[in-house]
Design a protein around this motif. Structure first.
Motif, mmCIF file in Angstrom:
data_model
loop_
_atom_site.group_PDB
_atom_site.id
_atom_site.type_symbol
_atom_site.label_atom_id
_atom_site.label_comp_id
_atom_site.label_asym_id
_atom_site.label_seq_id
_atom_site.Cartn_x
_atom_site.Cartn_y
_atom_site.Cartn_z
ATOM 1 N N VAL A 145 0.849 -1.191 0.000
ATOM 2 C CA VAL A 145 0.000 0.000 0.000
ATOM 3 C C VAL A 145 0.884 1.240 0.000
ATOM 4 O O VAL A 145 0.623 2.205 -0.734
ATOM 5 N N GLU A 146 1.964 1.216 0.775
ATOM 6 C CA GLU A 146 2.925 2.330 0.763
ATOM 7 C C GLU A 146 3.555 2.487 -0.613
ATOM 8 O O GLU A 146 3.754 3.611 -1.075
ATOM 9 N N LEU A 147 3.876 1.383 -1.263
ATOM 10 C CA LEU A 147 4.453 1.409 -2.612
ATOM 11 C C LEU A 147 3.478 2.073 -3.580
ATOM 12 O O LEU A 147 3.865 2.936 -4.370
ATOM 13 N N PHE A 148 2.198 1.687 -3.533
ATOM 14 C CA PHE A 148 1.188 2.316 -4.399
ATOM 15 C C PHE A 148 1.072 3.803 -4.094
ATOM 16 O O PHE A 148 1.028 4.626 -5.010
ATOM 17 N N ASN A 149 1.034 4.149 -2.800
ATOM 18 C CA ASN A 149 0.912 5.553 -2.416
ATOM 19 C C ASN A 149 2.126 6.375 -2.834
ATOM 20 O O ASN A 149 2.007 7.570 -3.104
ATOM 21 N N ALA A 150 3.286 5.733 -2.896
ATOM 22 C CA ALA A 150 4.512 6.425 -3.325
ATOM 23 C C ALA A 150 4.563 6.603 -4.842
ATOM 24 O O ALA A 150 5.367 7.377 -5.339
#
Length: 162
Positions: A145-150
């Motif tokens: 989810v952090e990867l997508f948000n980044a």
């Protein structure tokens, strides 16, 4: 939480349909997006709105290994692709560029083009608001989810490996 309208396609939507090879002479993301899906849906780029969703059948993203396909989809405004199944390389390329994709057979089969959806990437819950149906897709781990948000793997790595 993702909110958007569904654009539905069938089985075996390949990367040559997502972004035709005649447009691969550019790496400009906006130019790629301008031609996204045009060989299967000539009006796609006129209809898609930021936050919308693609619903696919089986083997979505099959064909070549080009990263251009998920880039074109993401840059066109699509926020998530839900399908019965994905081609392996397309799946990996989508994750790398920060395009969320969820396998959920029931949501893909039971939806129609134009249905309104809500998708929670943190829980994997997919709600077809139009049909008042709730589905459980695969929950993404927190780092994904952090990867997508980044915005993708490169941005995630820059942020977390410094």
């Amino acid at each position: 939480m993702i909110h958007g309208k569904a654009h539905k396609y069938g089985d075996n939507v390949d990367t040559d349909v997502i972004i035709p090879a005649r447009y691969l002479n550019t790496s400009n993301h906006s130019e790629l997006a301008a031609h996204c899906m045009e060989d299967i849906d000539k009006d796609f780029i006129k209809k898609v709105k930021k936050g919308d969703i693609i619903i696919g059948g089986r083997n979505f993203g099959c064909g070549s290994s080009r990263e251009h396909a998920p880039i074109a989809i993401k840059t066109s405004g699509i926020s998530v692709v839900i399908a019965q199944s994905f081609a392996r390389i397309f799946y990996r390329n989508s994750i790398n560029i920060g395009l969320p994709i969820i396998e959920c057979e029931d949501a893909a089969v039971e939806s129609s083009g134009g249905d309104e959806f809500e998708v929670d990437l943190e829980t994997g819950v997919i709600k077809n608001v139009t049909k008042n149906k709730v589905y459980k897709g695969e929950k993404f781990p927190d780092f994904m989810v952090e990867l997508f948000n980044a915005g993708g793997l490169v941005n995630y790595a820059k942020k977390n490996l410094v």
